[in-house]
Design a protein around this motif. Structure first.
Motif, mmCIF file in Angstrom:
data_model
loop_
_atom_site.group_PDB
_atom_site.id
_atom_site.type_symbol
_atom_site.label_atom_id
_atom_site.label_comp_id
_atom_site.label_asym_id
_atom_site.label_seq_id
_atom_site.Cartn_x
_atom_site.Cartn_y
_atom_site.Cartn_z
ATOM 1 N N TYR A 16 -6.566 -5.147 8.891
ATOM 2 C CA TYR A 16 -7.603 -5.084 9.353
ATOM 3 C C TYR A 16 -8.168 -6.796 9.101
ATOM 4 O O TYR A 16 -7.727 -7.708 8.317
ATOM 5 N N ASP A 17 -9.295 -7.635 10.342
ATOM 6 C CA ASP A 17 -9.162 -8.828 11.191
ATOM 7 C C ASP A 17 -10.756 -9.096 10.912
ATOM 8 O O ASP A 17 -12.128 -9.809 10.810
ATOM 9 N N PHE A 18 -11.062 -8.259 8.607
ATOM 10 C CA PHE A 18 -12.726 -8.322 8.389
ATOM 11 C C PHE A 18 -12.757 -8.533 7.304
ATOM 12 O O PHE A 18 -11.475 -7.588 6.740
ATOM 13 N N PRO A 19 -13.622 -8.642 6.301
ATOM 14 C CA PRO A 19 -13.453 -8.384 5.173
ATOM 15 C C PRO A 19 -13.891 -6.916 5.076
ATOM 16 O O PRO A 19 -13.886 -6.235 4.953
ATOM 17 N N THR A 20 -12.743 -7.107 3.636
ATOM 18 C CA THR A 20 -12.555 -5.896 2.885
ATOM 19 C C THR A 20 -13.224 -5.071 1.088
ATOM 20 O O THR A 20 -12.933 -4.420 0.709
ATOM 21 N N THR A 21 -13.947 -6.092 0.805
ATOM 22 C CA THR A 21 -14.807 -5.752 -0.214
ATOM 23 C C THR A 21 -16.340 -5.640 -0.093
ATOM 24 O O THR A 21 -17.190 -6.353 0.870
ATOM 25 N N ALA A 22 -16.820 -4.410 -0.622
ATOM 26 C CA ALA A 22 -18.359 -3.871 -0.125
ATOM 27 C C ALA A 22 -19.259 -5.132 -1.044
ATOM 28 O O ALA A 22 -18.632 -5.565 -1.477
ATOM 29 N N PRO A 23 -20.516 -5.473 -0.550
ATOM 30 C CA PRO A 23 -20.997 -6.143 -0.633
ATOM 31 C C PRO A 23 -21.724 -6.649 -2.384
ATOM 32 O O PRO A 23 -22.305 -6.731 -2.683
ATOM 33 N N ILE A 24 -21.987 -4.483 -3.004
ATOM 34 C CA ILE A 24 -22.619 -4.538 -4.560
ATOM 35 C C ILE A 24 -21.601 -3.914 -5.107
ATOM 36 O O ILE A 24 -21.028 -2.710 -4.011
ATOM 37 N N PRO A 25 -21.288 -4.093 -5.978
ATOM 38 C CA PRO A 25 -20.634 -2.680 -7.137
ATOM 39 C C PRO A 25 -21.240 -1.459 -6.682
ATOM 40 O O PRO A 25 -22.082 -0.921 -6.681
ATOM 41 N N GLN A 26 -20.092 -0.471 -6.442
ATOM 42 C CA GLN A 26 -20.361 0.450 -5.905
ATOM 43 C C GLN A 26 -19.077 1.581 -6.013
ATOM 44 O O GLN A 26 -18.154 1.319 -6.009
ATOM 45 N N ASN A 27 -19.188 2.463 -7.031
ATOM 46 C CA ASN A 27 -17.958 3.242 -7.301
ATOM 47 C C ASN A 27 -17.663 3.970 -6.185
ATOM 48 O O ASN A 27 -18.466 4.780 -5.372
ATOM 49 N N GLY A 28 -16.374 3.793 -6.091
ATOM 50 C CA GLY A 28 -15.984 4.662 -4.733
ATOM 51 C C GLY A 28 -16.030 3.593 -3.377
ATOM 52 O O GLY A 28 -15.301 4.185 -2.546
ATOM 53 N N HIS A 29 -16.616 2.371 -3.418
ATOM 54 C CA HIS A 29 -16.244 1.688 -2.663
ATOM 55 C C HIS A 29 -15.088 0.098 -2.716
ATOM 56 O O HIS A 29 -14.368 0.168 -3.229
ATOM 57 N N ALA A 30 -15.025 -0.144 -1.503
ATOM 58 C CA ALA A 30 -13.595 -0.784 -1.478
ATOM 59 C C ALA A 30 -13.637 -1.987 -2.030
ATOM 60 O O ALA A 30 -14.601 -2.558 -2.299
ATOM 61 N N GLY A 31 -12.994 -2.759 -3.028
ATOM 62 C CA GLY A 31 -12.840 -4.205 -4.036
ATOM 63 C C GLY A 31 -13.863 -3.113 -5.084
ATOM 64 O O GLY A 31 -13.949 -3.997 -6.111
ATOM 65 N N TYR A 32 -14.402 -1.941 -5.114
ATOM 66 C CA TYR A 32 -14.314 -1.409 -7.282
ATOM 67 C C TYR A 32 -14.232 0.035 -7.292
ATOM 68 O O TYR A 32 -14.310 1.014 -7.626
ATOM 69 N N LEU A 33 -12.378 -0.597 -7.119
ATOM 70 C CA LEU A 33 -11.958 1.672 -6.980
ATOM 71 C C LEU A 33 -11.515 1.504 -8.260
ATOM 72 O O LEU A 33 -10.421 0.354 -8.746
ATOM 73 N N THR A 34 -11.373 2.846 -8.800
ATOM 74 C CA THR A 34 -10.724 3.298 -10.040
ATOM 75 C C THR A 34 -9.389 3.196 -9.981
ATOM 76 O O THR A 34 -8.657 3.546 -8.737
ATOM 77 N N THR A 35 -8.024 3.217 -10.451
ATOM 78 C CA THR A 35 -7.187 3.420 -10.732
ATOM 79 C C THR A 35 -6.573 5.012 -10.136
ATOM 80 O O THR A 35 -6.197 5.254 -8.891
ATOM 81 N N GLN A 36 -7.339 5.703 -10.447
ATOM 82 C CA GLN A 36 -7.047 7.166 -10.130
ATOM 83 C C GLN A 36 -7.690 6.865 -8.171
ATOM 84 O O GLN A 36 -7.195 7.892 -7.851
ATOM 85 N N GLN A 37 -8.255 6.728 -8.269
ATOM 86 C CA GLN A 37 -9.163 6.432 -6.576
ATOM 87 C C GLN A 37 -8.323 6.354 -6.315
ATOM 88 O O GLN A 37 -8.011 6.702 -4.563
ATOM 89 N N GLN A 38 -7.842 5.084 -6.498
ATOM 90 C CA GLN A 38 -6.892 3.631 -5.485
ATOM 91 C C GLN A 38 -5.891 5.535 -5.197
ATOM 92 O O GLN A 38 -4.878 5.907 -4.265
ATOM 93 N N ALA A 39 -4.752 6.190 -6.029
ATOM 94 C CA ALA A 39 -4.079 6.757 -5.947
ATOM 95 C C ALA A 39 -4.336 8.295 -5.250
ATOM 96 O O ALA A 39 -3.977 8.650 -4.698
ATOM 97 N N GLN A 40 -5.519 8.154 -5.670
ATOM 98 C CA GLN A 40 -6.466 9.780 -4.237
ATOM 99 C C GLN A 40 -6.190 9.200 -2.745
ATOM 100 O O GLN A 40 -6.214 9.979 -1.973
ATOM 101 N N VAL A 41 -6.313 8.134 -2.715
ATOM 102 C CA VAL A 41 -6.277 7.197 -1.334
ATOM 103 C C VAL A 41 -4.854 7.768 -0.835
ATOM 104 O O VAL A 41 -4.893 8.171 0.191
ATOM 105 N N HIS A 42 -4.308 7.708 -1.645
ATOM 106 C CA HIS A 42 -2.216 7.386 -1.675
ATOM 107 C C HIS A 42 -2.338 9.158 -1.192
ATOM 108 O O HIS A 42 -1.883 9.308 -0.456
ATOM 109 N N GLN A 43 -2.802 9.664 -2.159
ATOM 110 C CA GLN A 43 -2.852 10.991 -2.266
ATOM 111 C C GLN A 43 -2.748 12.084 -1.043
ATOM 112 O O GLN A 43 -2.438 12.422 -0.298
ATOM 113 N N LEU A 44 -4.164 11.551 -0.498
ATOM 114 C CA LEU A 44 -4.719 11.620 1.144
ATOM 115 C C LEU A 44 -4.182 11.756 1.427
ATOM 116 O O LEU A 44 -4.133 12.649 3.130
ATOM 117 N N ARG A 45 -3.292 10.521 2.365
ATOM 118 C CA ARG A 45 -2.537 9.531 3.236
ATOM 119 C C ARG A 45 -1.809 10.965 3.007
ATOM 120 O O ARG A 45 -1.117 11.007 4.154
#
Length: 342
Positions: A16-45
């Motif tokens: 990415y050549d642009f920011p990767t943190t969402a503007p406001i805290p939202q569940n499941g959005h970049a910069g505000y992921l739980t450990t489980q959600q980050q693991a689910q990204v890896h699992q899906l990939r």
């Protein structure tokens, strides 16, 4: 307020050549992921890689599909696979770098649909005027297939370069649009064909471009629209419905609270009057030298000639094949651009 945490990036896919943190805290959005959600990204990939997929496996894309399916990894995988099959069947990756829509200006006589500057949150503003839709006349200019192809291409160009440019300018990750759908002139006689096309476009949006709708303003809603709206809501995810504001003819105050007057075309109560007209200007950060960068799918060597009757690939004879392209719940009415999928 939750403190943002750095997004765990995959060096193989995340460039990415642009920011990767969402503007406001939202569940499941970049910069505000739980450990489980980050693991689910890896699992899906990993699941997608195991089935042979290699494109569009970057973290932000996978997160959009996961959010669209409430972080059910299997359902997100199925949605992603269906999207990839559709892309292959339509040859979308090959189409995007070279697509032209020469009938656009003539089509705008019946159905203006365009991106124009940004809202107060820095998101692209997308505008559609549905009152002039006449499918019989429009299909003498183009075809239903080309209309939907143009819709898909505009979604791709929203993903890159429009949203990255807006993210650079705002300093935060922007993944959605502010959409204005003008219903002025959509009377009872015209409503059936208007809504039949919107439903078709909405299906493309929901199924293949999840998490692209930030806000949707339906303005100049005609008398009796509440009945139609009751039907339309049935096509959409409840999360999307919460983002939609149905306004009558006195919409200006609410709309201007979201879109600066200087960014809103004069016909909608703003003060913008682009040279040559706002609908064809495509003005926004993606046109500003400080923020704009070439899209990843762009190749200077390729050209194509598209007409309403044929598509001729000139580039295939003169240049290497174009590189493939990378794309809150799958949702939202849409069209070339189109209400960005929620």
């Amino acid at each position: 307020m939750a403190e943002p945490t750095p997004l765990e990036l995959d060096t193989k896919y995340d460039h990415y050549d642009f920011p990767t943190t969402a503007p406001i805290p939202q569940n499941g959005h970049a910069g505000y992921l739980t450990t489980q959600q980050q693991a689910q990204v890896h699992q899906l990939r990993l699941m997608l890689e195991s089935e042979g997929y290699t494109k569009r496996l970057d973290t932000l894309t996978l997160l959009r599909f996961l959010r669209a399916r409430k972080f059910d990894v299997t359902l997100a995988k199925n949605m992603f696979v269906d999207c990839e099959k559709w892309r292959q069947e339509t040859h979308l990756d090959e189409m995007v770098p070279t697509w032209e829509y020469p009938e656009k200006e003539e089509m705008f006589q019946y159905y203006p649909q365009y991106y124009h500057k940004t809202d107060k949150d820095g998101r692209p503003v997308y505008i559609e005027q549905l009152g002039g839709i006449d499918l019989t006349a429009m299909y003498k200019i183009t075809t239903a297939e080309r209309m939907l192809t143009n819709l898909a291409v505009e979604y791709e160009r929203l993903s890159d370069p429009r949203l990255p440019a807006c993210s650079r300018k705002s300093g935060v990750l922007l993944e959605t649009c502010c959409t204005i759908m003008d219903l002025k002139g959509v009377g009872l006689t015209k409503a059936p064909q208007v809504y039949s096309y919107v439903k078709q476009a909405s299906g493309l949006s929901q199924n293949y471009y999840p998490e692209r709708l930030g806000r949707l303003y339906l303005i100049n809603a005609p008398w009796g629209f509440s009945t139609v709206w009751g039907v339309i809501k049935g096509w959409l995810d409840p999360v999307t419905v919460q983002k939609i504001h149905v306004l009558g003819s006195g919409y200006q105050k609410e709309l201007l609270a979201q879109v600066p007057a200087e960014n809103l075309p004069k016909q909608f109560g703003g003060s913008c009057e682009c040279q040559g007209g706002c609908p064809l200007s495509d003005m926004g950060p993606w046109r500003e030298k400080e923020w704009a960068k070439p899209a990843k799918w762009e190749t200077s060597e390729q050209t194509i000639t598209n007409t309403a009757g044929e598509t001729k690939d000139v580039a295939a004879e003169t240049a290497p094949a174009a590189p493939p392209v990378a794309s809150e719940t799958a949702d939202a009415p849409a069209t070339a651009p189109a209400p960005a999928a929620a």
